[in-house]
Design a protein around this motif. Sequence first.
Motif, PDB file in Angstrom:
ATOM      1  N   PHE A 139     -12.038  -3.281 -19.809  1.00  0.00           N
ATOM      2  CA  PHE A 139     -13.221  -3.385 -20.590  1.00  0.00           C
ATOM      3  C   PHE A 139     -14.432  -2.889 -19.799  1.00  0.00           C
ATOM      4  CE2 PHE A 139     -10.861  -7.093 -22.917  1.00  0.00           C
ATOM      5  CZ  PHE A 139     -11.111  -6.366 -23.809  1.00  0.00           C
ATOM      6  N   LEU A 140     -14.160  -2.410 -18.638  1.00  0.00           N
ATOM      7  CA  LEU A 140     -15.239  -1.917 -17.788  1.00  0.00           C
ATOM      8  C   LEU A 140     -15.053  -0.493 -17.319  1.00  0.00           C
ATOM      9  CD1 LEU A 140     -17.543  -3.031 -16.125  1.00  0.00           C
ATOM     10  CD2 LEU A 140     -16.274  -3.284 -14.209  1.00  0.00           C
ATOM     11  N   PRO A 141     -15.711   0.376 -18.053  1.00  0.00           N
ATOM     12  CA  PRO A 141     -15.466   1.828 -17.795  1.00  0.00           C
ATOM     13  C   PRO A 141     -15.543   2.498 -16.509  1.00  0.00           C
ATOM     14  CG  PRO A 141     -16.231   1.543 -19.890  1.00  0.00           C
ATOM     15  CD  PRO A 141     -16.613   0.396 -19.410  1.00  0.00           C
ATOM     16  N   SER A 142     -16.643   1.776 -15.776  1.00  0.00           N
ATOM     17  CA  SER A 142     -17.030   2.247 -14.475  1.00  0.00           C
ATOM     18  C   SER A 142     -15.760   2.068 -13.475  1.00  0.00           C
ATOM     19  CB  SER A 142     -18.136   1.270 -14.112  1.00  0.00           C
ATOM     20  OG  SER A 142     -17.843   0.012 -13.852  1.00  0.00           O
ATOM     21  N   SER A 143     -14.807   1.106 -13.839  1.00  0.00           N
ATOM     22  CA  SER A 143     -13.467   0.946 -13.072  1.00  0.00           C
ATOM     23  C   SER A 143     -12.452   1.542 -13.431  1.00  0.00           C
ATOM     24  CB  SER A 143     -13.240  -0.538 -12.926  1.00  0.00           C
ATOM     25  OG  SER A 143     -12.749  -0.860 -14.118  1.00  0.00           O
ATOM     26  N   TRP A 144     -12.523   2.591 -14.460  1.00  0.00           N
ATOM     27  CA  TRP A 144     -11.122   3.230 -14.765  1.00  0.00           C
ATOM     28  C   TRP A 144     -10.673   4.312 -13.693  1.00  0.00           C
ATOM     29  CZ3 TRP A 144     -13.005   5.041 -20.817  1.00  0.00           C
ATOM     30  CH2 TRP A 144     -12.946   3.950 -21.334  1.00  0.00           C
ATOM     31  N   HIS A 145      -9.722   4.145 -13.745  1.00  0.00           N
ATOM     32  CA  HIS A 145      -9.045   4.992 -12.569  1.00  0.00           C
ATOM     33  C   HIS A 145      -7.583   5.300 -13.095  1.00  0.00           C
ATOM     34  CE1 HIS A 145      -8.713   7.018  -8.793  1.00  0.00           C
ATOM     35  NE2 HIS A 145      -7.578   6.025  -8.510  1.00  0.00           N
ATOM     36  N   GLN A 146      -7.055   6.657 -12.727  1.00  0.00           N
ATOM     37  CA  GLN A 146      -5.643   6.867 -13.110  1.00  0.00           C
ATOM     38  C   GLN A 146      -4.508   6.274 -12.137  1.00  0.00           C
ATOM     39  OE1 GLN A 146      -5.420   7.931 -15.876  1.00  0.00           O
ATOM     40  NE2 GLN A 146      -7.161   8.867 -16.392  1.00  0.00           N
ATOM     41  N   TYR A 147      -3.286   5.976 -12.427  1.00  0.00           N
ATOM     42  CA  TYR A 147      -2.333   5.456 -11.666  1.00  0.00           C
ATOM     43  C   TYR A 147      -1.233   6.605 -11.509  1.00  0.00           C
ATOM     44  CZ  TYR A 147       2.060   3.332 -10.474  1.00  0.00           C
ATOM     45  OH  TYR A 147       3.317   2.761  -9.849  1.00  0.00           O
ATOM     46  N   MET A 148      -0.664   6.745 -10.128  1.00  0.00           N
ATOM     47  CA  MET A 148       0.408   7.827 -10.238  1.00  0.00           C
ATOM     48  C   MET A 148       1.365   7.227  -9.130  1.00  0.00           C
ATOM     49  SD  MET A 148      -0.063  10.413 -11.925  1.00  0.00           S
ATOM     50  CE  MET A 148       1.016  11.573 -11.184  1.00  0.00           C
ATOM     51  N   PRO A 149       2.609   7.104  -9.390  1.00  0.00           N
ATOM     52  CA  PRO A 149       3.652   6.424  -8.377  1.00  0.00           C
ATOM     53  C   PRO A 149       3.682   7.252  -7.157  1.00  0.00           C
ATOM     54  CG  PRO A 149       4.545   7.770 -10.200  1.00  0.00           C
ATOM     55  CD  PRO A 149       3.227   7.678 -10.540  1.00  0.00           C
ATOM     56  N   THR A 150       4.075   6.752  -6.097  1.00  0.00           N
ATOM     57  CA  THR A 150       4.417   7.442  -5.001  1.00  0.00           C
ATOM     58  C   THR A 150       6.107   7.501  -4.844  1.00  0.00           C
ATOM     59  OG1 THR A 150       4.542   5.396  -3.610  1.00  0.00           O
ATOM     60  CG2 THR A 150       2.520   6.229  -3.844  1.00  0.00           C
ATOM     61  N   TRP A 151       6.300   8.298  -3.769  1.00  0.00           N
ATOM     62  CA  TRP A 151       7.595   8.650  -3.676  1.00  0.00           C
ATOM     63  C   TRP A 151       8.394   7.203  -3.170  1.00  0.00           C
ATOM     64  CZ3 TRP A 151      10.140   7.372   1.360  1.00  0.00           C
ATOM     65  CH2 TRP A 151       9.277   6.897   2.232  1.00  0.00           C
ATOM     66  N   GLY A 156       0.857  -1.091   0.025  1.00  0.00           N
ATOM     67  CA  GLY A 156      -0.027  -0.017  -0.112  1.00  0.00           C
ATOM     68  C   GLY A 156       0.776   1.144   0.101  1.00  0.00           C
ATOM     69  N   MET A 157       2.320   1.105   0.363  1.00  0.00           N
ATOM     70  CA  MET A 157       3.119   2.192   0.089  1.00  0.00           C
ATOM     71  C   MET A 157       3.233   2.612  -1.097  1.00  0.00           C
ATOM     72  SD  MET A 157       3.647   3.200   3.339  1.00  0.00           S
ATOM     73  CE  MET A 157       4.859   4.343   3.043  1.00  0.00           C
ATOM     74  N   TRP A 158       3.076   1.772  -2.106  1.00  0.00           N
ATOM     75  CA  TRP A 158       3.351   2.000  -3.561  1.00  0.00           C
ATOM     76  C   TRP A 158       1.959   2.623  -4.028  1.00  0.00           C
ATOM     77  CZ3 TRP A 158       5.348  -3.323  -5.612  1.00  0.00           C
ATOM     78  CH2 TRP A 158       6.868  -3.753  -4.819  1.00  0.00           C
ATOM     79  N   GLY A 159       2.125   2.968  -5.429  1.00  0.00           N
ATOM     80  CA  GLY A 159       0.884   3.773  -5.992  1.00  0.00           C
ATOM     81  C   GLY A 159       0.048   2.847  -6.479  1.00  0.00           C
ATOM     82  N   ASN A 160      -0.005   1.573  -6.357  1.00  0.00           N
ATOM     83  CA  ASN A 160      -0.949   0.571  -6.901  1.00  0.00           C
ATOM     84  C   ASN A 160      -2.373   0.607  -6.536  1.00  0.00           C
ATOM     85  OD1 ASN A 160       1.520  -0.289  -7.800  1.00  0.00           O
ATOM     86  ND2 ASN A 160       1.103  -2.448  -7.030  1.00  0.00           N
ATOM     87  N   ASN A 161      -3.256   0.714  -7.243  1.00  0.00           N
ATOM     88  CA  ASN A 161      -4.739   0.591  -6.990  1.00  0.00           C
ATOM     89  C   ASN A 161      -5.729  -0.290  -7.856  1.00  0.00           C
ATOM     90  OD1 ASN A 161      -5.133   1.992  -9.450  1.00  0.00           O
ATOM     91  ND2 ASN A 161      -4.252   3.927  -8.716  1.00  0.00           N
ATOM     92  N   ILE A 162      -6.706  -0.259  -7.811  1.00  0.00           N
ATOM     93  CA  ILE A 162      -7.720  -0.998  -8.509  1.00  0.00           C
ATOM     94  C   ILE A 162      -8.271   0.123  -9.512  1.00  0.00           C
ATOM     95  CG2 ILE A 162      -9.787  -2.357  -8.639  1.00  0.00           C
ATOM     96  CD1 ILE A 162      -7.534  -3.755  -7.320  1.00  0.00           C
ATOM     97  N   PRO A 163      -7.943  -0.108 -10.845  1.00  0.00           N
ATOM     98  CA  PRO A 163      -7.611  -1.629 -11.521  1.00  0.00           C
ATOM     99  C   PRO A 163      -6.209  -1.673 -11.693  1.00  0.00           C
ATOM    100  CG  PRO A 163      -8.349   0.073 -13.169  1.00  0.00           C
ATOM    101  CD  PRO A 163      -8.500   0.676 -11.867  1.00  0.00           C
TER     102      PRO A 163
END
Length: 463
Positions: A409-421, A75-82
């Motif tokens: 394939f699921l637009p409702s789950s679209w989310h941007q990714y940003m890396p952390t420090w 969780g210290m990383w920028g990983n998320n869903i999706p």
Amino acid sequence: MSVASAASVAAEDAAEEAEDPIIIGNPTDEQLSDQLLSHTWRPITRGWKLAFLITGLGTLMLLALITLTVMRGIGMWGNNIPAAWGFGIINFVWWIGIGHAGTFISAILLVLEQQRVRTSINRFTEGMTLFAVVQAGMFPLLHLGRPWFAYWLFPYPAEMDTWPQVRSALPWDAAAVTTYLSVSIMFWYLGLVPDLAGVRDRAPTLWRRRIYGIFALGWSGSVQQWRHYKIAYLTLAGLATPLVISVHSIVSLDFAEAGLPGWHSTIFPPFFVAGAIFSGFAMVVTLIIPARRVFKLHNVITARHLDMIAKMLLVTSSIVTYSYVCEMFLAWWSGDRYELFEQLRERPFGFYAVVFWVLISCNCIITQALWSRRVRRNVVALFIIAALVNVGMWLERFEIIVVSLTRDFLPSSWHQYMPTWVDIGILTGTFCFFGLLFLAFLKWIPFVPVSELKELKHEELGK
């Protein structure tokens, strides 16, 4: 090709070889040994100590951030869903590509008997392989979330009859990477044995002679030893060559077996293998040019060597460019609106459009300058191009992983990714750790194959 054309090409090749001899100045065997082995016992300079200090501090930072990740979770990383795969898997694929290319370059040139191209650079590529695979191996372990259970990936006699899920790509990754690392270590070490014996025989102090004597395994250079050595060396080269292709194909199938736009099993294996060799050649140039200048190796790593590597950069860049075109064509030909959206709209014009255009510039456009012989033999220009290719290939992995995951394939789950420090710090730390290992390699190990260079020199003189 006509007889006249063939004769013209042969004459050009002969003129080029005469212009660029394999060793400039025709030094004696003793002079070659003094030049290429003495760095192992010379005192460490201030510049070397400073470089060790900087890379050592960076490595300590890496260890601290790994400890933080293990204690508090990814969780210290920028990983998320999706985008559950972020910098960790990007770095894994990038480093493993560089690592796979190193041994492949050395092994395939040995199998094809291209000694004029291979000699002087193969030890660099083999060392690069080992140090890059070390960096790559830590990321899947950390990405597990509970790295202390990593041994579950390997089949072992378990009392509870729990076995790895062979339908998952992860156990195949573990088996392929460890197998490749084992073969690469044996291939690298076997090639070192004659040169370790050379250091043993020439080292000025007793304790150095004893240490190098242990690692030289009693090498005396007898005819029988050379015969067994040649057979074993060629056998390992023959094993390593197809192993590279299989390993990076397995890595690509981690993506291709998932149901996401743009991830296809038909194109990813050759695409990943070509990209790995491309980034590997770029990293070789990035490492070999500074070492060539610092150690004054212009007489053994000649302009001809750099020219040949630059040509391979151009060839592999063309293959990678063709792969990009194929990806876009397949998206258009499929008629799938999600494929079309990702490949032809989201990547070039979406949130991460800058990444797309930078990687296209670095991997496809800038490399076209290598058509010029003058550019291929210009050390500064070649180094800049190789460094930009390294950047472009890392961004390509970012594009494949992050953009595909954030637009599924699921637009409702679209989310941007940003890396952390933490992501950025771990990536920076791997560069420092790689640099620390490479500096130690340059200081205490013969990084140019002296015995092979002498053998090639005598073969050339005997023609």
